[in-house]
Scaffold this motif. Structure first.
Motif, short mmCIF file in Angstrom:
data_model
loop_
_atom_site.label_atom_id
_atom_site.label_comp_id
_atom_site.label_asym_id
_atom_site.label_seq_id
_atom_site.Cartn_x
_atom_site.Cartn_y
_atom_site.Cartn_z
N MET A 1 -57.53 25.35 9.01
CA MET A 1 -57.55 23.66 8.49
C MET A 1 -58.87 23.60 8.76
N THR A 2 -59.55 22.82 7.49
CA THR A 2 -60.81 22.55 7.74
C THR A 2 -60.80 21.12 8.81
N ARG A 3 -61.92 21.10 9.34
CA ARG A 3 -62.19 19.71 10.13
C ARG A 3 -63.24 19.17 9.46
N PHE A 4 -63.11 17.66 9.54
CA PHE A 4 -63.83 16.76 8.79
C PHE A 4 -64.62 15.91 9.96
N LEU A 5 -66.02 16.19 10.19
CA LEU A 5 -66.79 15.48 11.39
C LEU A 5 -67.94 14.27 10.66
N LEU A 6 -67.50 13.11 11.05
CA LEU A 6 -68.36 12.19 10.55
C LEU A 6 -69.59 11.92 11.51
N VAL A 7 -70.75 11.93 11.16
CA VAL A 7 -72.08 11.96 11.79
C VAL A 7 -72.70 10.66 11.68
N PRO A 8 -72.72 9.72 12.59
CA PRO A 8 -73.23 8.52 12.43
C PRO A 8 -74.60 8.28 12.27
N GLY A 9 -75.08 6.99 11.64
CA GLY A 9 -76.42 6.61 11.58
C GLY A 9 -76.95 6.11 12.86
N ARG A 10 -78.03 5.53 12.77
CA ARG A 10 -78.42 4.62 13.92
C ARG A 10 -77.70 3.69 14.74
N GLY A 11 -77.07 3.00 13.49
CA GLY A 11 -76.21 1.61 13.97
C GLY A 11 -74.71 1.93 14.19
N VAL A 12 -73.84 1.13 14.70
CA VAL A 12 -72.53 1.24 14.64
C VAL A 12 -71.88 0.54 13.26
N PRO A 13 -71.26 1.48 12.45
CA PRO A 13 -70.85 0.72 11.25
C PRO A 13 -69.94 -0.33 11.58
N PHE A 14 -69.57 -1.10 10.61
CA PHE A 14 -68.83 -2.48 10.60
C PHE A 14 -67.25 -1.95 10.52
N PRO A 15 -66.16 -2.47 11.02
CA PRO A 15 -64.84 -1.90 10.76
C PRO A 15 -64.44 -1.81 9.06
N ASN A 16 -65.12 -2.35 8.12
CA ASN A 16 -64.79 -2.30 7.08
C ASN A 16 -65.60 -1.12 6.18
N HIS A 17 -66.57 -0.55 6.96
CA HIS A 17 -67.38 0.58 6.33
C HIS A 17 -66.73 1.53 5.96
#
Length: 164
Positions: A1-17
């Motif tokens: 099963m493939t894993r999907f890893l989200l790598v964030p940017g510099r800031g903290v994304p808003f809840p609606n991002h």
């Protein structure tokens, strides 16, 4: 099963991002690492990404936004692991961005009016990485300030990467 890893940017994304929405909507999408916010410390981000990638043997698709693209490029220059693809969304114009070819399939999503990088810069960087260019049009930095929210086009791109 493939894993999907989200790598964030510099800031903290808003809840609606879109990235936050994806982690809520898809149980197989996890943060690597949970968005810590500024300051961006490259070594810490790369170490956290490496820990997430090597936490299992299942193939991983990386989904990076903004400075998260730097994290992915730095990781790929130093490490190996079961990564099969990367979606690199609006990479910013950063002097220290590694430009070596990535050892996995990648798609660079570029904006025609990104305040953090020109389209020409993104095309050049994608060419150096060996990434396919996806012209998203005039979408700003593809973040909440630009109106994203939901981003079904991005989900289709991730599905393409996972299908290989």
């Amino acid at each position: 099963m493939t894993r999907f890893l989200l790598v964030p940017g510099r800031g903290v994304p808003f809840p609606n991002h879109w990235s936050r929405q994806w982690t809520r909507a898809h149980r197989d999408h996890t943060w690597a690492p949970e968005p810590p916010g500024p300051p961006y410390v490259a070594g810490e981000r790369v170490a956290a990404l490496h820990a997430a990638i090597t936490a299992g043997d299942a193939p991983a698709v990386l989904i990076a936004h903004s400075a998260g693209c730097l994290t992915v490029a730095l990781w790929a220059a130093e490490h190996t692991g079961p990564v099969v693809g990367a979606l690199l969304v609006t990479p910013p114009d950063i002097d220290d961005m590694p430009r070596s070819p990535l050892p996995f399939r990648s798609i660079a999503v570029l904006s025609r009016n990104d305040p953090h990088a020109t389209f020409a810069y993104g095309e050049q960087l994608a060419g150096q990485w060996g990434a396919e260019v996806h012209d998203a049009g005039p979408v700003g930095h593809l973040d909440s300030k630009s109106g994203f929210g939901p981003w079904p086009e991005g989900e289709k791109l991730v599905a393409r990467l996972a299908a290989l």
